[in-house]
Design an enzyme around this catalytic site. Sequence first.
Site, short mmCIF file in Angstrom:
data_model
loop_
_atom_site.label_atom_id
_atom_site.label_comp_id
_atom_site.label_asym_id
_atom_site.label_seq_id
_atom_site.Cartn_x
_atom_site.Cartn_y
_atom_site.Cartn_z
N GLY A 24 0.84 -1.19 0.00
CA GLY A 24 0.00 0.00 0.00
C GLY A 24 0.87 1.24 0.00
O GLY A 24 1.45 1.58 1.04
N VAL A 36 -3.47 -0.44 4.12
CA VAL A 36 -4.57 -0.40 3.15
C VAL A 36 -5.86 -0.14 3.93
O VAL A 36 -5.90 -0.30 5.14
CB VAL A 36 -4.67 -1.72 2.36
N ASN A 70 -6.43 1.11 10.15
CA ASN A 70 -7.41 1.29 11.23
C ASN A 70 -8.42 0.15 11.24
O ASN A 70 -9.62 0.35 11.11
CB ASN A 70 -8.14 2.63 11.08
N SER A 100 -0.64 6.82 14.13
CA SER A 100 -1.26 8.14 14.13
C SER A 100 -0.24 9.22 13.78
O SER A 100 0.93 9.13 14.13
CB SER A 100 -1.86 8.45 15.52
N GLY A 101 -0.73 10.23 13.11
CA GLY A 101 0.13 11.36 12.77
C GLY A 101 -0.10 11.91 11.39
O GLY A 101 0.44 12.95 11.02
N LYS A 123 -5.79 2.41 19.35
CA LYS A 123 -5.90 3.38 18.25
C LYS A 123 -7.35 3.78 18.02
O LYS A 123 -7.65 4.94 17.71
CB LYS A 123 -5.29 2.79 16.97
N HIS A 143 -8.17 6.26 20.63
CA HIS A 143 -7.46 7.48 20.23
C HIS A 143 -8.30 8.26 19.23
O HIS A 143 -8.49 9.49 19.35
CB HIS A 143 -6.11 7.09 19.63
N ASN A 144 -8.84 7.57 18.23
CA ASN A 144 -9.63 8.24 17.21
C ASN A 144 -10.95 8.76 17.77
O ASN A 144 -11.45 9.80 17.32
CB ASN A 144 -9.90 7.28 16.05
N GLU A 161 -10.17 11.91 19.37
CA GLU A 161 -9.95 12.86 18.26
C GLU A 161 -11.27 13.43 17.77
O GLU A 161 -11.38 14.65 17.53
CB GLU A 161 -9.22 12.12 17.14
N HIS A 213 -38.44 -6.18 36.35
CA HIS A 213 -37.00 -6.36 36.17
C HIS A 213 -36.22 -6.37 37.49
O HIS A 213 -35.01 -6.55 37.48
CB HIS A 213 -36.44 -5.26 35.26
#
Length: 493
Positions: A14, A78, A106, A132-133, A186, A189-190, A193, A454
């Site tokens: 990729g 990819v 991801n 990441s970056g 990750k 992390h997103n 973000e 319940h």
Amino acid sequence: MSPNSPDYAFGMIGLGTMGRNLLLNMADHNFAVAGYDKNQKQVDLLGQEGKDKPVKGFTDPAAFVQSIKTPRAIMMLVPAGAIVDSVIAEMTPLLSPGDILIDGGNSYYTDTERRAKDLETKNLHFFGMGVSGGEEGARFGPSMMPGGDREAYKVMQPVFEAIAAKVEGAPCVAYMGPGAAGHFVKMVHNGIEYGLMELIAETYGVLKNGLGMDNEAIDQVFTKWNEGRLQSFLLDITKDIFAFKNPEGDGLLLDAIKDEARAKGTGKWTSQVAMDLQAPIPTVDTAVSMRDLSKYKALREQLAGLYPPSGQLEGDKEQLLSQLEQAFYFSMIMSYAQGMHMLARASEDFKYDLQLPTIAKIWRGGCIIRSSFLNDIFNAFEKDNHLAHLLLDANVQQLVQAAVPGTRALIVAAVSAGLAVPAYTSALGYFDAFRTGRLPSNLIQAQRDYFGAHTYELVGKEGTFHTQWTGLRSNVESPTGTHANQPPAVAKE
């Protein structure tokens, strides 16, 4: 170097923006690397950008694999999903037992777990690694979150530590944990973000619509904030966006961009998994919802014509700007706190043994959510790695307490003016709920027991209980219109 001899130490599948730049980063650190892509243009671009570097591109998968020294180490960058599986299927027959395959995209964490188990049966090492970056990080130093096969990671550790971003001399890469821990970290992390980006967008809306500031003035605000305690990568790029002129017209390029936000799914995954873990992350949830809401442009414009427009904030402008800075700082803390709490819950449920100080440490450089506040997070968990929640840290407590008054004042002013600040209000609601020792949730339990039997639990008493609530009313109208006397309420343990 001959493309037909095993001359290369590492391979990349990729050669898009991330893959190509990571390869060039490795070549800058004197690693001989090979890249594979079906698109000849991507291979040619790698050749142009990697001129005079130990890097080679291929469009033939067999030649690519044969060019890498054994045991081979090959990384995929990819798009997540079926494409990863198709690449694995293409590569597996070309690999040898003991070779290492790395998924640097991801991918959804359960997909990573499935692939690891499948490749293990083929005597191939596999691990998932969050990267990441963006383009700049990949080229000059990303933050990387590998997890899974620890021995395979150790083979790649010198390479990844060499190319990673550095903070105080330490590389922003570390082993996260077993299984799909790397991709899980990750994903969270997103999610953080998403929350931070929505907060910045809402701040932009307050500055523009609530305070009537023009682009130049807004740029000055973001620039000033980025020089103080709010310093972060996302604010840094935001100030640059507010200085970028439209190359095809007057004004800023920003003003010509549609207000319809897109997403690739990682924020949605974070929200979905958080609900499974029962880890509340309302600011992330709100950010995901607002991206979805933004897509209904025609409907929004129709509703805008039916309801009165929002007004401007009432009060002293400088005081409001100060309150806005406090509100952003407060809400940013809540976004990180929600993410770290989710990681702690996942570590317990999935047996990842995540080291929260290590995660905060490697997020301080190279990644999209890097900020000066991550030093506070690192210090909090370094001091107490078993800290149940970031808001329990004494230093964070002081920061939050100082920002709360301005946060409340700003949100009241924004809501009164009719400005949309859902991420801000979700952050404050999260804080107020978590600091409430007794929530009104007892009423929810009573309602659940009333309509669905319940059961509920009692304060200071073991066991679960059920009550025939209709017995509390002497005359109850039935669905047929008749009345029936009910027996008194009973509780059962």
